[in-house]
Design a protein around this motif. Structure first.
Motif, PDB file in Angstrom:
ATOM      1  N   ILE A  63      -4.875   1.693   2.249  1.00 54.38           N
ATOM      2  CA  ILE A  63      -5.259   2.635   1.200  1.00 54.38           C
ATOM      3  C   ILE A  63      -6.434   3.462   1.675  1.00 54.38           C
ATOM      4  O   ILE A  63      -7.487   2.940   2.033  1.00 54.38           O
ATOM      5  N   VAL A  69      -1.636   0.482  -5.223  1.00 54.43           N
ATOM      6  CA  VAL A  69      -1.373  -0.873  -4.751  1.00 54.43           C
ATOM      7  C   VAL A  69      -0.358  -1.459  -5.720  1.00 54.43           C
ATOM      8  O   VAL A  69      -0.618  -1.558  -6.919  1.00 54.43           O
ATOM      9  N   GLU A 121      -5.934  -2.917   0.528  1.00 53.40           N
ATOM     10  CA  GLU A 121      -6.831  -1.768   0.343  1.00 53.40           C
ATOM     11  C   GLU A 121      -7.534  -1.398   1.647  1.00 53.40           C
ATOM     12  O   GLU A 121      -7.688  -0.224   1.965  1.00 53.40           O
ATOM     13  N   GLY A 144       0.857  -1.182   0.000  1.00 55.15           N
ATOM     14  CA  GLY A 144       0.000   0.000   0.000  1.00 55.15           C
ATOM     15  C   GLY A 144       0.892   1.230   0.000  1.00 55.15           C
ATOM     16  O   GLY A 144       1.648   1.447   0.939  1.00 55.15           O
TER      17      GLY A 144
END
Length: 158
Positions: free
Chosen positions: A114, A69, A110, A16
């Motif tokens: 993220i 990513v 994620e 990330g």
């Protein structure tokens, strides 16, 4: 053609990555991928770059802030982090890439690392270097317009 058994498939890790640039910086996924490959070739060579297997799976960059990513092979996470640390500009635009964490799945990466770019930022006039200047104020810093470019500053500097 049959799929490989699970124990013979390549294993990957997902990084990330937080991206930061000047407020008027605009880059796209293809340019970021290309410069990531160039940085890998410069740092670890052609064979090392191929062994890393770096690939950008998710990318978003808006208003000077973004996230990505990046996939790499398991066992090469440290070299992939080093390559991202060497990445200083994309298409002539200066950026900073910071790895926020590593995960074994895209979904986990994620969810944990993220965050949507474009946090709270506003444009206003600040006092900097004995003059009133236009600046973009973000949560963690200020980008002050000096001439035709920006200077990074903290809230205490203004």
């Amino acid at each position: 053609m049959k799929h490989l058994p699970k124990h013979l498939r390549p294993r990957y890790r997902y990084l990330g990555v937080e991206l930061r640039g000047h407020p008027d910086t605009a880059i796209d996924r293809g340019a970021f991928q290309r410069h990531l490959w160039y940085a890998a070739q410069n740092l670890v060579g052609d064979a090392g770059s191929a062994a890393l297997g770096l690939e950008v799976l998710g990318f978003e960059f808006v208003g000077g802030e973004g996230c990505a990513v990046v996939r790499c092979r398991r066992g090469s996470v440290d070299r992939a982090r080093a390559v991202l640390a060497c990445l200083g500009e994309v298409e002539g635009e200066r950026i900073r890439a910071v790895v926020r964490g590593t995960s074994g799945t895209v979904r986990g990466c994620e969810e944990k690392f993220i965050h949507a770019p474009g946090g709270v930022s506003e444009e206003r006039t600040v006092a900097f270097a004995d003059a009133d200047r236009r600046a973009v104020v973000r949560e963690d810093g200020v980008d002050v317009r000096v001439g035709s470019s920006y200077v990074g500053a903290t809230h205490l500097d203004t």
